[in-house]
Scaffold this motif. Structure first.
Motif, short mmCIF file in Angstrom:
data_model
loop_
_atom_site.label_atom_id
_atom_site.label_comp_id
_atom_site.label_asym_id
_atom_site.label_seq_id
_atom_site.Cartn_x
_atom_site.Cartn_y
_atom_site.Cartn_z
N PHE A 37 29.93 18.17 73.27
CA PHE A 37 28.89 17.26 72.58
C PHE A 37 29.12 16.67 71.53
O PHE A 37 30.17 17.00 70.69
N ARG A 38 28.11 16.55 70.84
CA ARG A 38 28.49 15.62 69.29
C ARG A 38 27.31 15.70 68.38
O ARG A 38 25.78 16.09 69.16
N GLN A 39 27.48 15.52 67.14
CA GLN A 39 25.89 15.77 66.19
C GLN A 39 26.56 14.24 65.21
O GLN A 39 27.40 14.71 64.14
N LYS A 43 21.32 14.01 62.74
CA LYS A 43 20.58 14.17 63.91
C LYS A 43 20.56 15.66 64.90
O LYS A 43 21.92 16.42 64.18
N GLU A 44 20.09 16.31 65.35
CA GLU A 44 20.93 17.33 66.40
C GLU A 44 21.83 17.53 66.83
O GLU A 44 22.09 15.58 67.79
N ARG A 45 22.50 18.86 67.53
CA ARG A 45 24.10 18.01 69.01
C ARG A 45 23.34 18.04 69.63
O ARG A 45 22.24 18.38 70.05
N GLU A 46 23.85 17.25 70.29
CA GLU A 46 24.12 16.84 72.01
C GLU A 46 24.32 16.41 72.48
O GLU A 46 26.05 16.83 72.42
N ALA A 92 30.19 10.32 64.82
CA ALA A 92 29.98 11.85 65.17
C ALA A 92 30.60 13.14 65.33
O ALA A 92 31.78 12.45 64.99
N TYR A 94 32.28 15.40 67.38
CA TYR A 94 32.03 16.10 68.49
C TYR A 94 32.88 18.13 68.56
O TYR A 94 33.86 17.47 67.86
N GLN A 108 23.04 23.30 74.98
CA GLN A 108 24.36 23.94 73.88
C GLN A 108 23.85 25.35 74.52
O GLN A 108 25.04 26.74 73.78
#
Length: 124
Positions: A37-39, A43-46, A92, A94, A108
């Motif tokens: 995942f990345r943030q 921004k929100e974590r995606e 981001a 990670y 998530q």
């Protein structure tokens, strides 16, 4: 219990590549699905990518398909994220994460264990 430690982040120019690693400790690593995942700032974590327990199944976010590749080596208790053709928008933190099963692999909230994250910065 699974403990995860990411590495391999850093500063890279646009168009460059990085390979992230996530080293896991714990007896259950080889039975867990693993995700990245990345943030990005503000921004929100995606979700980025995931791989099933034996590497036979993968899932990618549309934004990274054909650009990133997830893989794992259960003998080394490690999951990787090969990132090519990096863009500034890939900047981001990670995170790698572990969960049991493939159900809702992009969600998530379904992951049980998380690493501390590694920073990736792509300069233009």
């Amino acid at each position: 219990q699974v403990h995860l430690v990411e590495s391999g982040g850093g500063l890279v120019q646009a168009g460059g590549s990085l390979r992230l690693s996530c080293a896991a400790s714990g007896r259950t690593f080889s039975s867990n699905a693993m995700g990245w995942f990345r943030q990005a700032p503000g921004k929100e974590r995606e979700f980025v990518a995931a791989i099933n327990w034996n590497g036979g199944g993968t899932s990618y976010a549309d934004s990274v398909k054909g650009q990133f590749t997830i893989s794992r080596d259960n003998a080394k208790n490690t999951v990787y994220l090969q990132m090519n053709s990096l863009k500034p928008e890939d900047t981001a933190v990670y995170f790698c994460a572990a969960k049991t099963g493939w159900y809702q692999i992009q969600n998530q909230r379904k992951y049980d264990y998380w690493g501390q994250g590694t920073q990736v910065t792509v300069s233009s």
